[in-house]
Design a protein around this motif. Structure first.
Motif, short mmCIF file in Angstrom:
data_model
loop_
_atom_site.label_atom_id
_atom_site.label_comp_id
_atom_site.label_asym_id
_atom_site.label_seq_id
_atom_site.Cartn_x
_atom_site.Cartn_y
_atom_site.Cartn_z
N PRO A 93 -11.70 -21.01 36.85
CA PRO A 93 -11.44 -20.69 38.26
C PRO A 93 -12.73 -20.57 39.04
CG PRO A 93 -11.17 -18.75 36.90
CD PRO A 93 -11.40 -19.91 35.96
N ASP B 129 -3.09 -27.73 35.58
CA ASP B 129 -2.48 -27.53 36.89
C ASP B 129 -1.11 -28.21 36.99
OD1 ASP B 129 -2.72 -26.67 39.80
OD2 ASP B 129 -2.49 -28.83 40.03
N PRO C 107 -8.93 -26.42 30.04
CA PRO C 107 -8.46 -26.12 31.39
C PRO C 107 -9.63 -25.76 32.28
CG PRO C 107 -7.97 -24.30 29.90
CD PRO C 107 -8.47 -25.43 29.06
N TRP D 249 -4.69 -19.46 39.20
CA TRP D 249 -5.91 -20.04 38.64
C TRP D 249 -7.15 -19.19 38.93
CZ3 TRP D 249 -8.20 -20.70 43.28
CH2 TRP D 249 -7.36 -20.98 44.38
N ILE E 202 -5.41 -18.31 32.96
CA ILE E 202 -5.88 -19.64 32.56
C ILE E 202 -5.82 -19.78 31.04
CG2 ILE E 202 -7.93 -21.08 32.39
CD1 ILE E 202 -8.60 -20.42 35.20
#
Length: 205
Positions: free
Chosen positions: A194, A61, A191, A88, A94
């Protein structure tokens, strides 16, 4: 008759001791000038000096919002380039932006060609796909109105016959890659997935 009086020779002036040499690893005001992400040098007997770098961005982010979002400036519309403020929510975004983040952290320590390699071979191709207004993952979104309620469907898939995967051409393990673990710019965390999605994108991401 002149008289000569013997007097003692004056004591020699003491020579001041030389000042100790400065520590090569220290710099005046190092605390004020340094950063938690500055390289740290460690030495071990019989080994070459190793330089350790911290992460410039500690999350996907922060990499997207503080770097990519600030550096890239585009004329956004539905015909030239598109972007979703809620990037996201898109699994492809992503994965691609996560790959860019890892490449950036690995290549930024190369002062000569690192950033050129990052932009030409990583950021430019990925951003071209992401921002394609017709074929990219943000095609239904709007840079001002935000994320589209209707989302693109996953690629259609038909079940495959299990017996075809027994052929060596369809198998892969770490010995085929010539490595036993992660290589590159350290252990970057995966990461975040979502909200509303369950992603299984492999151990490297």
């Amino acid at each position: 008759m002149s008289a000569f009086i013997n007097q003692p020779d004056p004591a020699p002036t003491p020579t001041p001791a030389p000042a100790p040499a400065p520590d090569p690893g220290s710099t005046p005001h190092a605390d004020a000038l340094g950063s938690k992400n500055d390289p740290k040098t460690t030495e071990h007997p019989g080994e070459e000096r190793q330089v350790e770098f911290g992460l410039a961005f500690t999350s996907l982010d922060s990499f997207v919002t503080e770097y990519i979002g600030q550096v890239l400036r585009r004329r956004l519309n539905r015909t030239t380039a598109i972007w979703c403020p809620e990037w996201w929510r898109h699994p492809e975004a992503i994965v691609r932006l996560g790959a860019m983040w890892r490449a950036f952290e690995y290549l930024r320590v190369d002062a000569a060609l690192g950033m050129s390699t990052f932009w030409l071979h990583h950021a430019d191709p990925h951003m071209r796909v992401l921002m394609d207004p017709e074929f990219g993952p943000f095609a239904l979104c709007d840079p001002r109105e935000g994320h589209a309620v209707r989302e693109l469907e996953p690629l259609p898939m038909a079940p495959s016959p299990p017996e075809i995967w027994d052929h060596p051409a369809f198998r892969l393990d770490t010995s085929d890659l010539g490595q036993t673990g992660n290589t590159g710019g350290g252990n970057l965390p995966p990461p975040p997935a979502p909200s509303g999605y369950t992603l299984d994108i492999g151990p490297e991401f």
